[in-house]
Design an enzyme around this catalytic site. Structure first.
Site, mmCIF file in Angstrom:
data_model
loop_
_atom_site.group_PDB
_atom_site.id
_atom_site.type_symbol
_atom_site.label_atom_id
_atom_site.label_comp_id
_atom_site.label_asym_id
_atom_site.label_seq_id
_atom_site.Cartn_x
_atom_site.Cartn_y
_atom_site.Cartn_z
ATOM 1 N N ASP A 158 2.964 -4.121 14.814
ATOM 2 C CA ASP A 158 2.283 -3.283 13.816
ATOM 3 C C ASP A 158 1.620 -2.127 14.560
ATOM 4 O O ASP A 158 1.508 -2.133 15.789
ATOM 5 C CB ASP A 158 1.214 -4.114 13.083
ATOM 6 C CG ASP A 158 0.406 -3.263 12.104
ATOM 7 O OD1 ASP A 158 1.021 -2.514 11.325
ATOM 8 O OD2 ASP A 158 -0.842 -3.322 12.138
ATOM 9 N N SER A 159 1.132 -1.158 13.784
ATOM 10 C CA SER A 159 0.411 -0.041 14.387
ATOM 11 C C SER A 159 -0.932 -0.495 14.964
ATOM 12 O O SER A 159 -1.554 0.247 15.711
ATOM 13 C CB SER A 159 0.188 1.036 13.332
ATOM 14 O OG SER A 159 -0.449 0.472 12.202
ATOM 15 N N TYR A 212 -0.467 4.966 11.899
ATOM 16 C CA TYR A 212 0.879 5.512 11.738
ATOM 17 C C TYR A 212 1.004 6.229 10.381
ATOM 18 O O TYR A 212 1.839 7.092 10.206
ATOM 19 C CB TYR A 212 1.924 4.380 11.751
ATOM 20 C CG TYR A 212 2.271 3.808 13.117
ATOM 21 C CD1 TYR A 212 1.549 4.140 14.258
ATOM 22 C CD2 TYR A 212 3.342 2.932 13.237
ATOM 23 C CE1 TYR A 212 1.883 3.589 15.481
ATOM 24 C CE2 TYR A 212 3.696 2.385 14.465
ATOM 25 C CZ TYR A 212 2.955 2.709 15.583
ATOM 26 O OH TYR A 212 3.297 2.170 16.794
ATOM 27 N N GLY A 213 0.140 5.813 9.453
ATOM 28 C CA GLY A 213 0.289 6.254 8.067
ATOM 29 C C GLY A 213 0.157 7.747 7.851
ATOM 30 O O GLY A 213 0.615 8.282 6.844
ATOM 31 N N CYS A 266 4.639 -3.758 9.637
ATOM 32 C CA CYS A 266 3.898 -2.541 9.297
ATOM 33 C C CYS A 266 4.717 -1.831 8.232
ATOM 34 O O CYS A 266 5.903 -1.556 8.438
ATOM 35 C CB CYS A 266 3.775 -1.673 10.555
ATOM 36 S SG CYS A 266 3.075 -0.046 10.269
ATOM 37 N N ASN A 267 4.094 -1.560 7.112
ATOM 38 C CA ASN A 267 4.838 -0.903 6.031
ATOM 39 C C ASN A 267 5.303 0.496 6.445
ATOM 40 O O ASN A 267 6.415 0.901 6.147
ATOM 41 C CB ASN A 267 3.952 -0.783 4.785
ATOM 42 C CG ASN A 267 3.759 -2.118 4.106
ATOM 43 O OD1 ASN A 267 4.439 -2.432 3.136
ATOM 44 N ND2 ASN A 267 2.853 -2.927 4.611
ATOM 45 N N GLU A 321 -11.044 -1.831 8.564
ATOM 46 C CA GLU A 321 -11.315 -1.933 10.007
ATOM 47 C C GLU A 321 -12.813 -1.915 10.309
ATOM 48 O O GLU A 321 -13.255 -2.422 11.328
ATOM 49 C CB GLU A 321 -10.547 -0.854 10.774
ATOM 50 C CG GLU A 321 -9.063 -1.098 10.615
ATOM 51 C CD GLU A 321 -8.196 -0.524 11.702
ATOM 52 O OE1 GLU A 321 -8.710 0.113 12.625
ATOM 53 O OE2 GLU A 321 -6.968 -0.734 11.611
ATOM 54 N N CYS A 377 0.535 -2.034 2.232
ATOM 55 C CA CYS A 377 -0.020 -1.687 3.543
ATOM 56 C C CYS A 377 -0.620 -2.976 4.098
ATOM 57 O O CYS A 377 -1.232 -3.754 3.358
ATOM 58 C CB CYS A 377 -1.090 -0.611 3.382
ATOM 59 S SG CYS A 377 -2.023 -0.317 4.894
ATOM 60 N N THR A 378 -0.426 -3.168 5.390
ATOM 61 C CA THR A 378 -0.810 -4.443 6.004
ATOM 62 C C THR A 378 -2.282 -4.807 5.811
ATOM 63 O O THR A 378 -2.634 -5.973 5.803
ATOM 64 C CB THR A 378 -0.552 -4.364 7.512
ATOM 65 O OG1 THR A 378 -1.122 -3.135 7.983
ATOM 66 C CG2 THR A 378 0.916 -4.437 7.809
ATOM 67 N N HIS A 379 -3.143 -3.797 5.676
ATOM 68 C CA HIS A 379 -4.585 -4.077 5.574
ATOM 69 C C HIS A 379 -4.991 -4.553 4.186
ATOM 70 O O HIS A 379 -6.031 -5.181 4.029
ATOM 71 C CB HIS A 379 -5.404 -2.824 5.885
ATOM 72 C CG HIS A 379 -5.357 -2.398 7.317
ATOM 73 N ND1 HIS A 379 -4.194 -2.048 7.961
ATOM 74 C CD2 HIS A 379 -6.352 -2.261 8.229
ATOM 75 C CE1 HIS A 379 -4.469 -1.705 9.202
ATOM 76 N NE2 HIS A 379 -5.772 -1.826 9.402
HETATM 77 N N1 DGL Z 1 0.007 -0.873 9.364
HETATM 78 C C1 DGL Z 1 0.032 0.295 8.509
HETATM 79 C C2 DGL Z 1 0.888 0.017 7.286
HETATM 80 O O1 DGL Z 1 1.137 -1.113 6.898
HETATM 81 C C3 DGL Z 1 -1.364 0.731 8.114
HETATM 82 C C4 DGL Z 1 -2.170 1.331 9.222
HETATM 83 C C5 DGL Z 1 -1.612 2.643 9.745
HETATM 84 O O2 DGL Z 1 -1.666 3.671 9.056
HETATM 85 O O3 DGL Z 1 -1.088 2.615 10.858
HETATM 86 O O4 DGL Z 1 1.365 0.935 6.684
#
Ligand code: DGL
Length: 278
Positions: free
Chosen positions: A17-18, A49-50, A80-81, A159, A191-193
């Site tokens: 994941d990011s 990453y988003g 990670c989406n 976070e 999104c993972t969060h």
């Molecule tokens: N892990 C990213 C996602 O699921 C969210 C955090 C990011 O923007 O990197 O899209």
């Protein structure tokens, strides 16, 4: 050395994941297939990453896959989406082991669940901009309308640990208002969060809306894929064999603190690596 089936079965799964968000996917995998060894990589130096371009996210993801492959992983989970939306095609084209992403299982679950054909997706700007959820859902089901809404403030709120907080509540109400107005009956937490603020999101959307958690669906998909390839690990790894190993690109201690706050497993350490070398 000959690679036997038994050796392959006991090989670890690579998950990336990011940053910390993919731990929601890790958590589902460890619950659903507890015999598996997992190597987790969180790109904490380059998160988020988003808000980055497809090219950049693809380059980062390719580096991470090269890193994970040094552990002879049997499969890779793009947890990670945003990386799933931007880099999956490129990763599949350059990798000869199975790769599972989080978007397809989430899209599949949502298209199964919806009754009124109105599905909402909340995710990062990059994921919403890619239209990837809409694309997959429309391949699976005709006569469905998918409404995307980027919610960039959710990642920093999670976070910061503001999981149950009036600030998160207020921002969620603003983001979700338009999805409530158009009467969706299914909402993908793209999104993972977001599974970490699930109760806030569920409360605001109301009981009539089913929340789809792609992290959970991905672990199910991974299990069924490993089963069909006869690659599930039959035995639990020996005690003390480091079943779960965590790597990050920066701030290993901060990662461990966050990980321990959401996974009650007791993650003791994470190691920082220079991912640009891969
Ligand atoms: N892990 C990213 C996602 O699921 C969210 C955090 C990011 O923007 O990197 O899209």
């Amino acid at each position: 050395m000959e690679i036997t089936k038994d050796l392959l079965k006991t090989a670890p799964i690579g998950v990336f994941d990011s940053g910390v968000g993919g731990l929601t996917v890790f958590r589902e995998i460890m619950r659903q297939i507890p015999n598996e060894r997992i190597i987790y990589f969180g790109d904490t130096a380059r998160v988020p990453y988003g808000s980055k371009s497809r090219e950049t996210v693809t380059r980062y993801s390719e580096q991470i896959v090269r890193f994970l492959r040094t552990f002879h992983v049997k499969t890779i989970v793009v947890a990670c989406n945003t990386a799933s939306a931007c880099a999956l095609e490129a990763l599949e084209a350059s990798t000869d082991i199975p790769i599972i992403d989080v978007v397809k299982p989430g899209a599949k679950a949502a298209s199964d669940v919806t009754r009124n054909g109105r599905i909402g997706v909340i995710a990062t700007e990059a994921t919403i901009g890619s239209q990837i959820y809409t694309e997959y859902i429309k391949e699976l089901k005709l006569n469905v309308t998918v409404y995307g809404k980027a919610c960039p403030l959710f990642v920093p709120l999670v976070e910061e640990g503001l999981l149950e907080d009036p600030v998160t509540d207020e921002i969620a109400r603003r983001y979700l208002a338009e999805l409530i107005d158009i009467d969706i009956d299914t909402l993908i937490l793209g999104c993972t969060h977001y599974p970490l603020i699930r109760s806030t999101l569920g409360r605001i959307m109301g009981e009539g809306v089913t929340l789809v958690n792609p992290a959970y669906e991905t672990a199910l998909e991974l299990k069924s894929m490993l089963q069909s390839l006869d690659l599930l690990n039959d035995e639990p790894p020996e005690l003390g064999s480091n079943q779960y190993r965590f790597y990050v690109s920066d701030k290993a201690e901060k990662f461990v603190r966050f990980a321990n706050s959401i996974i009650k497993y007791g993650i003791l350490s994470a190691k920082a690596v220079n991912i640009e070398e891969y």
